[in-house]
Design a protein around this motif. Structure first.
Motif, PDB file in Angstrom:
ATOM      1  N   ILE A  44      12.988  -3.155   5.153  1.00 44.98           N
ATOM      2  CA  ILE A  44      13.153  -2.387   6.399  1.00 44.98           C
ATOM      3  C   ILE A  44      11.795  -2.180   7.055  1.00 44.98           C
ATOM      4  CG2 ILE A  44      13.705  -0.092   7.311  1.00 44.98           C
ATOM      5  CD1 ILE A  44      16.071  -0.044   5.283  1.00 44.98           C
ATOM      6  N   TYR A  45      10.799  -1.788   6.257  1.00 45.51           N
ATOM      7  CA  TYR A  45       9.460  -1.551   6.812  1.00 45.51           C
ATOM      8  C   TYR A  45       8.789  -2.847   7.267  1.00 45.51           C
ATOM      9  CZ  TYR A  45       9.654   3.352   5.526  1.00 45.51           C
ATOM     10  OH  TYR A  45       9.993   4.671   5.452  1.00 45.51           O
ATOM     11  N   ILE A  46       9.014  -3.914   6.544  1.00 45.61           N
ATOM     12  CA  ILE A  46       8.461  -5.208   6.971  1.00 45.61           C
ATOM     13  C   ILE A  46       9.085  -5.625   8.307  1.00 45.61           C
ATOM     14  CG2 ILE A  46       8.404  -7.687   6.426  1.00 45.61           C
ATOM     15  CD1 ILE A  46       8.075  -6.850   3.453  1.00 45.61           C
ATOM     16  N   ASN A  47      10.392  -5.427   8.432  1.00 41.73           N
ATOM     17  CA  ASN A  47      11.088  -5.753   9.690  1.00 41.73           C
ATOM     18  C   ASN A  47      10.617  -4.882  10.854  1.00 41.73           C
ATOM     19  OD1 ASN A  47      12.576  -7.807   8.524  1.00 41.73           O
ATOM     20  ND2 ASN A  47      14.301  -6.466   8.038  1.00 41.73           N
ATOM     21  N   LYS A  48      10.038  -3.724  10.537  1.00 41.93           N
ATOM     22  CA  LYS A  48       9.495  -2.852  11.580  1.00 41.93           C
ATOM     23  C   LYS A  48       8.072  -3.249  11.952  1.00 41.93           C
ATOM     24  CE  LYS A  48      12.213   1.264  10.717  1.00 41.93           C
ATOM     25  NZ  LYS A  48      12.448   2.090  11.880  1.00 41.93           N
ATOM     26  N   GLY A  49       7.537  -4.263  11.246  1.00 41.80           N
ATOM     27  CA  GLY A  49       6.227  -4.772  11.617  1.00 41.80           C
ATOM     28  C   GLY A  49       5.103  -4.472  10.647  1.00 41.80           C
ATOM     29  N   LEU A  50       5.388  -3.779   9.553  1.00 39.35           N
ATOM     30  CA  LEU A  50       4.333  -3.521   8.575  1.00 39.35           C
ATOM     31  C   LEU A  50       4.097  -4.761   7.724  1.00 39.35           C
ATOM     32  CD1 LEU A  50       5.290   0.050   7.302  1.00 39.35           C
ATOM     33  CD2 LEU A  50       3.511  -0.551   8.946  1.00 39.35           C
ATOM     34  N   ASP A  51       2.853  -4.919   7.268  1.00 35.81           N
ATOM     35  CA  ASP A  51       2.603  -6.044   6.366  1.00 35.81           C
ATOM     36  C   ASP A  51       3.225  -5.707   5.004  1.00 35.81           C
ATOM     37  OD1 ASP A  51       0.288  -5.180   4.348  1.00 35.81           O
ATOM     38  OD2 ASP A  51      -0.180  -4.332   6.328  1.00 35.81           O
ATOM     39  N   PRO A  52       3.591  -6.704   4.225  1.00 36.02           N
ATOM     40  CA  PRO A  52       4.304  -6.487   2.958  1.00 36.02           C
ATOM     41  C   PRO A  52       3.587  -5.523   2.003  1.00 36.02           C
ATOM     42  CG  PRO A  52       4.433  -8.785   3.558  1.00 36.02           C
ATOM     43  CD  PRO A  52       3.503  -8.143   4.537  1.00 36.02           C
ATOM     44  N   ARG A  53       2.283  -5.613   1.911  1.00 38.77           N
ATOM     45  CA  ARG A  53       1.543  -4.745   0.979  1.00 38.77           C
ATOM     46  C   ARG A  53       1.654  -3.280   1.399  1.00 38.77           C
ATOM     47  NH1 ARG A  53       0.706  -3.276  -3.671  1.00 38.77           N
ATOM     48  NH2 ARG A  53      -1.171  -2.070  -3.976  1.00 38.77           N
ATOM     49  N   THR A  54       1.464  -3.009   2.679  1.00 41.99           N
ATOM     50  CA  THR A  54       1.570  -1.632   3.182  1.00 41.99           C
ATOM     51  C   THR A  54       2.986  -1.115   2.995  1.00 41.99           C
ATOM     52  OG1 THR A  54      -0.158  -2.092   4.818  1.00 41.99           O
ATOM     53  CG2 THR A  54       1.230  -0.162   5.205  1.00 41.99           C
ATOM     54  N   ALA A  55       3.974  -1.957   3.280  1.00 45.33           N
ATOM     55  CA  ALA A  55       5.373  -1.552   3.106  1.00 45.33           C
ATOM     56  C   ALA A  55       5.645  -1.189   1.654  1.00 45.33           C
ATOM     57  CB  ALA A  55       6.305  -2.670   3.564  1.00 45.33           C
ATOM     58  N   ARG A  56       5.163  -1.996   0.705  1.00 47.31           N
ATOM     59  CA  ARG A  56       5.367  -1.692  -0.723  1.00 47.31           C
ATOM     60  C   ARG A  56       4.657  -0.401  -1.124  1.00 47.31           C
ATOM     61  NH1 ARG A  56       5.400  -7.213  -1.068  1.00 47.31           N
ATOM     62  NH2 ARG A  56       3.147  -7.403  -1.389  1.00 47.31           N
ATOM     63  N   ASP A  57       3.441  -0.181  -0.586  1.00 50.25           N
ATOM     64  CA  ASP A  57       2.701   1.052  -0.899  1.00 50.25           C
ATOM     65  C   ASP A  57       3.478   2.285  -0.430  1.00 50.25           C
ATOM     66  OD1 ASP A  57       0.669  -0.416  -2.041  1.00 50.25           O
ATOM     67  OD2 ASP A  57      -0.672  -0.287  -0.281  1.00 50.25           O
ATOM     68  N   ILE A  58       4.014   2.210   0.776  1.00 50.67           N
ATOM     69  CA  ILE A  58       4.798   3.337   1.308  1.00 50.67           C
ATOM     70  C   ILE A  58       6.021   3.585   0.434  1.00 50.67           C
ATOM     71  CG2 ILE A  58       6.255   4.081   3.243  1.00 50.67           C
ATOM     72  CD1 ILE A  58       4.218   2.674   5.092  1.00 50.67           C
ATOM     73  N   VAL A  59       6.714   2.518   0.073  1.00 52.24           N
ATOM     74  CA  VAL A  59       7.920   2.655  -0.756  1.00 52.24           C
ATOM     75  C   VAL A  59       7.556   3.187  -2.136  1.00 52.24           C
ATOM     76  CG1 VAL A  59       9.811   1.383  -1.845  1.00 52.24           C
ATOM     77  CG2 VAL A  59       9.224   0.949   0.546  1.00 52.24           C
ATOM     78  N   ASP A  60       6.424   2.761  -2.689  1.00 53.42           N
ATOM     79  CA  ASP A  60       5.968   3.287  -3.989  1.00 53.42           C
ATOM     80  C   ASP A  60       5.771   4.794  -3.923  1.00 53.42           C
ATOM     81  OD1 ASP A  60       6.017   0.823  -5.202  1.00 53.42           O
ATOM     82  OD2 ASP A  60       3.853   0.449  -4.960  1.00 53.42           O
ATOM     83  N   ILE A  61       5.146   5.246  -2.868  1.00 49.54           N
ATOM     84  CA  ILE A  61       4.906   6.691  -2.708  1.00 49.54           C
ATOM     85  C   ILE A  61       6.232   7.428  -2.517  1.00 49.54           C
ATOM     86  CG2 ILE A  61       3.892   8.433  -1.202  1.00 49.54           C
ATOM     87  CD1 ILE A  61       1.626   6.320  -0.674  1.00 49.54           C
ATOM     88  N   LEU A  62       7.090   6.917  -1.640  1.00 47.17           N
ATOM     89  CA  LEU A  62       8.380   7.569  -1.372  1.00 47.17           C
ATOM     90  C   LEU A  62       9.264   7.634  -2.612  1.00 47.17           C
ATOM     91  CD1 LEU A  62       9.482   6.214   2.125  1.00 47.17           C
ATOM     92  CD2 LEU A  62       8.994   8.584   1.512  1.00 47.17           C
ATOM     93  N   SER A  63       9.258   6.572  -3.397  1.00 47.84           N
ATOM     94  CA  SER A  63      10.188   6.510  -4.524  1.00 47.84           C
ATOM     95  C   SER A  63       9.817   7.440  -5.662  1.00 47.84           C
ATOM     96  CB  SER A  63      10.309   5.063  -5.031  1.00 47.84           C
ATOM     97  OG  SER A  63       9.070   4.603  -5.516  1.00 47.84           O
ATOM     98  N   ARG A  64       8.687   8.112  -5.590  1.00 47.14           N
ATOM     99  CA  ARG A  64       8.307   9.104  -6.610  1.00 47.14           C
ATOM    100  C   ARG A  64       9.177  10.360  -6.513  1.00 47.14           C
ATOM    101  NH1 ARG A  64       1.932   8.520  -5.366  1.00 47.14           N
ATOM    102  NH2 ARG A  64       1.743   6.354  -6.045  1.00 47.14           N
ATOM    103  N   ASP A  65       9.734  10.582  -5.338  1.00 47.97           N
ATOM    104  CA  ASP A  65      10.603  11.752  -5.124  1.00 47.97           C
ATOM    105  C   ASP A  65      11.972  11.237  -4.671  1.00 47.97           C
ATOM    106  OD1 ASP A  65      12.019  13.948  -4.073  1.00 47.97           O
ATOM    107  OD2 ASP A  65      10.178  14.923  -3.394  1.00 47.97           O
ATOM    108  N   LYS A  66      12.935  11.270  -5.604  1.00 45.97           N
ATOM    109  CA  LYS A  66      14.259  10.700  -5.339  1.00 45.97           C
ATOM    110  C   LYS A  66      14.909  11.302  -4.084  1.00 45.97           C
ATOM    111  CE  LYS A  66      17.489  11.984  -8.075  1.00 45.97           C
ATOM    112  NZ  LYS A  66      18.393  12.187  -9.210  1.00 45.97           N
ATOM    113  N   ASP A  67      14.847  12.616  -3.932  1.00 45.34           N
ATOM    114  CA  ASP A  67      15.501  13.254  -2.788  1.00 45.34           C
ATOM    115  C   ASP A  67      14.880  12.813  -1.467  1.00 45.34           C
ATOM    116  OD1 ASP A  67      17.293  14.634  -4.397  1.00 45.34           O
ATOM    117  OD2 ASP A  67      15.973  16.373  -4.595  1.00 45.34           O
ATOM    118  N   LYS A  68      13.563  12.772  -1.410  1.00 47.00           N
ATOM    119  CA  LYS A  68      12.900  12.340  -0.174  1.00 47.00           C
ATOM    120  C   LYS A  68      13.185  10.866   0.107  1.00 47.00           C
ATOM    121  CE  LYS A  68       9.350  15.792   0.348  1.00 47.00           C
ATOM    122  NZ  LYS A  68      10.312  16.801   0.319  1.00 47.00           N
ATOM    123  N   PHE A  69      13.204  10.041  -0.961  1.00 49.21           N
ATOM    124  CA  PHE A  69      13.500   8.623  -0.784  1.00 49.21           C
ATOM    125  C   PHE A  69      14.899   8.457  -0.192  1.00 49.21           C
ATOM    126  CE2 PHE A  69      15.096   4.483  -1.954  1.00 49.21           C
ATOM    127  CZ  PHE A  69      14.008   3.648  -1.749  1.00 49.21           C
TER     128      PHE A  69
END
Length: 191
Positions: A44-69
């Motif tokens: 989803i983030y890559i399709n919004k224009g983020l590069d793959p590495r940045t998108a994975r970093d954001i998802v890594d941070i978000l996935s630490r908190d299940k409710d926020k994810f």
């Protein structure tokens, strides 16, 4: 007014129930297939224009908190704001009921005033003047409602007023047209 208020109540209630059900499904997917959900969010983030590495970093941070994810997934994947689940069906229904009750009386004011003053028999087919008064009062009310709406949205007052007026005119014309059509179809003068 009652049907519009109850319609808004049930619509809001159904929307909240749907959001909660989707949230439960997203939570289950995250708990049972976390990598699949993480990959989906990354795409989803890559399709919004983020590069793959940045998108994975954001998802890594978000996935630490299940409710926020899950909340972010609800917005990004499904387009549902988690704030929508906090709406009150009762409050929405009552506001809609009250609005239709108050503003629904406006077209009748010309008839009530004329009747009270003894100017018109409401059962008389020659109540054209009162009909015109009702149309003018309704038009002015629609313009005022649109202008007031502009205080709460990012629109010029004249645009909001004109848009509200035009929607109201089209709605009224379609109702009037349906009545005329029924009158012709059933060949009656009682409508």
């Amino acid at each position: 007014a009652i049907s519009m208020g109850s319609g808004d109540f049930f619509s809001t209630k159904a929307t909240i129930e749907m959001i909660l059900e989707e949230k439960k499904r997203e939570r289950w997917e995250f708990e049972n297939y976390p990598e699949g959900e993480r990959e989906e969010m990354t795409e989803i983030y890559i399709n919004k224009g983020l590069d793959p590495r940045t998108a994975r970093d954001i998802v890594d941070i978000l996935s630490r908190d299940k409710d926020k994810f899950v909340d972010v997934m609800m917005v990004e994947e499904l387009g549902y704001s988690t704030e929508d689940q906090n709406e009150s069906p009762t409050q929405n229904g009552l506001v809609t009921f009250g609005s239709f009750l108050v503003f629904g009386v406006v077209p009748l004011l010309g008839y009530f005033v004329s009747l009270a003053a003894g100017f018109v028999d409401l059962m008389s087919p020659s109540s054209t003047t009162q009909f015109i008064i009702a149309c003018v009062l309704t038009g002015v009310t629609l313009l005022i409602m649109g202008a007031v709406k502009s205080l709460f949205v990012s629109q010029a007052w004249w645009y909001a007023a004109l848009f509200t007026f035009l929607v109201g005119v089209l709605s009224s014309a379609s109702g009037y047209g349906a009545a005329v059509l029924l009158k012709v179809v059933f060949n009656t003068n009682n409508l």
